[in-house]
Design a protein around this motif. Structure first.
Motif, PDB file in Angstrom:
ATOM      1  N   PRO A   1       2.079 -15.523 -15.070  1.00 49.53           N
ATOM      2  CA  PRO A   1       2.194 -16.901 -14.572  1.00 49.53           C
ATOM      3  C   PRO A   1       2.048 -16.992 -13.050  1.00 49.53           C
ATOM      4  CG  PRO A   1       3.919 -16.446 -16.177  1.00 49.53           C
ATOM      5  CD  PRO A   1       3.233 -15.129 -15.879  1.00 49.53           C
ATOM      6  N   GLY A   2       1.176 -17.890 -12.617  1.00 52.57           N
ATOM      7  CA  GLY A   2       0.962 -18.121 -11.192  1.00 52.57           C
ATOM      8  C   GLY A   2      -0.046 -17.198 -10.546  1.00 52.57           C
ATOM      9  N   LEU A   3      -0.500 -16.179 -11.275  1.00 52.50           N
ATOM     10  CA  LEU A   3      -1.449 -15.215 -10.708  1.00 52.50           C
ATOM     11  C   LEU A   3      -2.869 -15.756 -10.840  1.00 52.50           C
ATOM     12  CD1 LEU A   3      -1.840 -12.321  -9.526  1.00 52.50           C
ATOM     13  CD2 LEU A   3      -2.146 -11.548 -11.880  1.00 52.50           C
ATOM     14  N   VAL A   4      -3.562 -15.858  -9.719  1.00 55.68           N
ATOM     15  CA  VAL A   4      -4.980 -16.201  -9.749  1.00 55.68           C
ATOM     16  C   VAL A   4      -5.765 -14.931 -10.066  1.00 55.68           C
ATOM     17  CG1 VAL A   4      -6.929 -17.151  -8.454  1.00 55.68           C
ATOM     18  CG2 VAL A   4      -4.638 -18.108  -8.133  1.00 55.68           C
ATOM     19  N   PHE A   5      -5.497 -13.847  -9.317  1.00 56.86           N
ATOM     20  CA  PHE A   5      -6.009 -12.534  -9.670  1.00 56.86           C
ATOM     21  C   PHE A   5      -5.213 -11.443  -8.982  1.00 56.86           C
ATOM     22  CE2 PHE A   5      -8.799 -13.171  -5.903  1.00 56.86           C
ATOM     23  CZ  PHE A   5      -8.648 -11.950  -5.257  1.00 56.86           C
ATOM     24  N   LYS A   6      -5.234 -10.271  -9.599  1.00 57.37           N
ATOM     25  CA  LYS A   6      -4.707  -9.046  -9.004  1.00 57.37           C
ATOM     26  C   LYS A   6      -5.812  -8.010  -9.102  1.00 57.37           C
ATOM     27  CE  LYS A   6      -1.366  -5.272  -9.474  1.00 57.37           C
ATOM     28  NZ  LYS A   6      -0.191  -4.750 -10.216  1.00 57.37           N
ATOM     29  N   ALA A   7      -6.175  -7.429  -7.972  1.00 59.48           N
ATOM     30  CA  ALA A   7      -7.159  -6.351  -7.941  1.00 59.48           C
ATOM     31  C   ALA A   7      -6.415  -5.038  -7.744  1.00 59.48           C
ATOM     32  CB  ALA A   7      -8.164  -6.577  -6.820  1.00 59.48           C
ATOM     33  N   TYR A   8      -6.533  -4.155  -8.703  1.00 63.72           N
ATOM     34  CA  TYR A   8      -5.915  -2.840  -8.624  1.00 63.72           C
ATOM     35  C   TYR A   8      -6.839  -1.948  -7.798  1.00 63.72           C
ATOM     36  CZ  TYR A   8      -2.658  -4.105 -12.368  1.00 63.72           C
ATOM     37  OH  TYR A   8      -1.670  -4.695 -13.116  1.00 63.72           O
ATOM     38  N   LEU A   9      -6.412  -1.584  -6.611  1.00 62.23           N
ATOM     39  CA  LEU A   9      -7.269  -0.899  -5.646  1.00 62.23           C
ATOM     40  C   LEU A   9      -6.799   0.520  -5.366  1.00 62.23           C
ATOM     41  CD1 LEU A   9      -7.507  -3.788  -3.024  1.00 62.23           C
ATOM     42  CD2 LEU A   9      -8.947  -3.403  -5.037  1.00 62.23           C
ATOM     43  N   SER A  10      -7.762   1.391  -5.138  1.00 59.96           N
ATOM     44  CA  SER A  10      -7.455   2.751  -4.690  1.00 59.96           C
ATOM     45  C   SER A  10      -8.526   3.204  -3.706  1.00 59.96           C
ATOM     46  CB  SER A  10      -7.379   3.720  -5.881  1.00 59.96           C
ATOM     47  OG  SER A  10      -8.635   3.829  -6.521  1.00 59.96           O
ATOM     48  N   ALA A  11      -8.130   4.126  -2.857  1.00 62.90           N
ATOM     49  CA  ALA A  11      -9.062   4.735  -1.901  1.00 62.90           C
ATOM     50  C   ALA A  11      -8.824   6.237  -1.920  1.00 62.90           C
ATOM     51  CB  ALA A  11      -8.843   4.177  -0.495  1.00 62.90           C
ATOM     52  N   ARG A  12      -9.893   6.976  -1.720  1.00 59.91           N
ATOM     53  CA  ARG A  12      -9.817   8.432  -1.688  1.00 59.91           C
ATOM     54  C   ARG A  12     -10.156   8.925  -0.291  1.00 59.91           C
ATOM     55  NH1 ARG A  12      -9.760   6.680  -6.487  1.00 59.91           N
ATOM     56  NH2 ARG A  12      -9.763   7.923  -8.383  1.00 59.91           N
TER      57      ARG A  12
ATOM     58  N   SER B   1      -9.211   7.214   5.516  1.00 62.77           N
ATOM     59  CA  SER B   1      -8.506   8.275   6.240  1.00 62.77           C
ATOM     60  C   SER B   1      -7.452   8.960   5.381  1.00 62.77           C
ATOM     61  CB  SER B   1      -7.861   7.720   7.513  1.00 62.77           C
ATOM     62  OG  SER B   1      -6.950   6.683   7.178  1.00 62.77           O
ATOM     63  N   ASP B   2      -7.100   8.341   4.235  1.00 58.78           N
ATOM     64  CA  ASP B   2      -6.125   8.964   3.355  1.00 58.78           C
ATOM     65  C   ASP B   2      -6.283   8.428   1.929  1.00 58.78           C
ATOM     66  OD1 ASP B   2      -3.834   7.274   5.465  1.00 58.78           O
ATOM     67  OD2 ASP B   2      -4.885   6.357   3.807  1.00 58.78           O
ATOM     68  N   ASN B   3      -5.592   9.080   1.002  1.00 59.03           N
ATOM     69  CA  ASN B   3      -5.523   8.597  -0.371  1.00 59.03           C
ATOM     70  C   ASN B   3      -4.559   7.420  -0.403  1.00 59.03           C
ATOM     71  OD1 ASN B   3      -7.219  10.578  -1.527  1.00 59.03           O
ATOM     72  ND2 ASN B   3      -5.526  12.022  -1.653  1.00 59.03           N
ATOM     73  N   ARG B   4      -4.910   6.391  -1.162  1.00 63.11           N
ATOM     74  CA  ARG B   4      -4.105   5.174  -1.111  1.00 63.11           C
ATOM     75  C   ARG B   4      -4.188   4.416  -2.439  1.00 63.11           C
ATOM     76  NH1 ARG B   4      -2.439   2.344   3.540  1.00 63.11           N
ATOM     77  NH2 ARG B   4      -3.471   3.935   4.755  1.00 63.11           N
ATOM     78  N   TYR B   5      -3.067   3.825  -2.814  1.00 62.39           N
ATOM     79  CA  TYR B   5      -3.001   2.861  -3.908  1.00 62.39           C
ATOM     80  C   TYR B   5      -2.552   1.558  -3.269  1.00 62.39           C
ATOM     81  CZ  TYR B   5      -1.323   0.470  -8.115  1.00 62.39           C
ATOM     82  OH  TYR B   5      -1.106  -0.456  -9.111  1.00 62.39           O
TER      83      TYR B   5
ATOM     84  N   SER C   1       0.838  -1.188   0.000  1.00 63.50           N
ATOM     85  CA  SER C   1       0.000   0.000   0.000  1.00 63.50           C
ATOM     86  C   SER C   1       0.879   1.245   0.000  1.00 63.50           C
ATOM     87  CB  SER C   1      -0.886  -0.015   1.251  1.00 63.50           C
ATOM     88  OG  SER C   1      -1.714   1.099   1.282  1.00 63.50           O
ATOM     89  N   PHE C   2       0.493   2.209  -0.800  1.00 62.77           N
ATOM     90  CA  PHE C   2       1.167   3.504  -0.825  1.00 62.77           C
ATOM     91  C   PHE C   2       0.178   4.554  -0.334  1.00 62.77           C
ATOM     92  CE2 PHE C   2       3.193   1.009  -4.172  1.00 62.77           C
ATOM     93  CZ  PHE C   2       4.521   1.090  -3.782  1.00 62.77           C
ATOM     94  N   VAL C   3       0.494   5.206   0.758  1.00 61.19           N
ATOM     95  CA  VAL C   3      -0.306   6.325   1.246  1.00 61.19           C
ATOM     96  C   VAL C   3       0.170   7.556   0.490  1.00 61.19           C
ATOM     97  CG1 VAL C   3      -0.910   7.746   3.234  1.00 61.19           C
ATOM     98  CG2 VAL C   3      -0.643   5.268   3.500  1.00 61.19           C
ATOM     99  N   LEU C   4      -0.773   8.240  -0.118  1.00 63.68           N
ATOM    100  CA  LEU C   4      -0.465   9.397  -0.952  1.00 63.68           C
ATOM    101  C   LEU C   4      -0.918  10.670  -0.248  1.00 63.68           C
ATOM    102  CD1 LEU C   4      -1.716   7.665  -4.194  1.00 63.68           C
ATOM    103  CD2 LEU C   4       0.663   7.990  -3.502  1.00 63.68           C
ATOM    104  N   PRO C   5      -0.324  11.819  -0.587  1.00 61.41           N
ATOM    105  CA  PRO C   5      -0.709  13.074   0.071  1.00 61.41           C
ATOM    106  C   PRO C   5      -2.201  13.363  -0.046  1.00 61.41           C
ATOM    107  CG  PRO C   5       1.276  13.385  -1.253  1.00 61.41           C
ATOM    108  CD  PRO C   5       0.742  12.013  -1.581  1.00 61.41           C
TER     109      PRO C   5
END
Length: 183
Positions: free
Chosen positions: A34-45, A52-56, A7-11
């Motif tokens: 290869p080997g990936l079942v799934f990847k969910a690209y997530l963000s929060a505002r 509580s913060d912006n996040r990737y 997780s990256f907390v952004l300004p």
């Protein structure tokens, strides 16, 4: 199986459309990894659905450690760290993953990280979390439900993908937008 999330907390004033564009442009790069079942690209505002913060904060489910190790030592992760910094990568041994058809339709994700009390009967906890994940997909209409644990800090993770958020969410659950789901 193994799951991971960094997780990256952004300004607070960060333009989150930059993250949206990054996901739109680069999300398909992990399709078929290869080997990936799934990847969910997530963000929060910040301020949206209790954030509580912006996040990737992408979440991954791997069929084993080989794919995860290839990804973390590969050029995509290098590029990510050059853009956002060196993250701590949380990993969990997966007790159960329940996937419904069409997880690519997910628009939201929820994640709970819970402490596992000392001397908890792990066999019973595993059975209960497996049943919860199964019912979450069959009854609560989640598109995916992952239950896992991490025995260094004794942490349980409950991760869910949703097309529509349920009316009631678990107290303390982090809520994310899903920009893309790679399979």
């Amino acid at each position: 199986m193994i799951s991971m999330q960094y997780s990256f907390v952004l300004p607070a004033d960060y333009d989150m459309s930059v993250i949206d564009r990054r996901i739109a442009e680069k999300g398909s790069m992990t399709d078929g990894f290869p080997g990936l079942v799934f990847k969910a690209y997530l963000s929060a505002r910040k301020g949206e659905r209790g954030a509580s913060d912006n996040r990737y904060a992408p979440f991954y489910l791997w069929d084993g450690p080989a794919g995860m190790n290839d990804f973390l030592s590969g050029p995509g992760f290098v590029a990510l760290t050059q853009s956002f910094g060196w993250p701590s990568v949380a990993t969990w041994s997966v007790w159960h993953a329940e996937l419904a058809p069409g997880i690519e339709r997910a628009r939201f994700a929820t994640s709970e990280r819970l402490a596992i009390a000392p001397h908890t009967g792990l066999e019973q906890l595993r059975a209960a979390e497996t049943a919860l994940a199964q019912s979450c997909v069959s009854e609560a209409k989640a598109l995916a439900a992952v239950a896992g644990y991490e025995p260094t800090t004794w942490t349980l993770v409950r991760f869910r993908l949703w097309e529509e958020l349920p009316l009631e969410l678990a107290k303390g659950a982090a809520v994310y937008r899903v920009g893309h789901v790679s399979r």
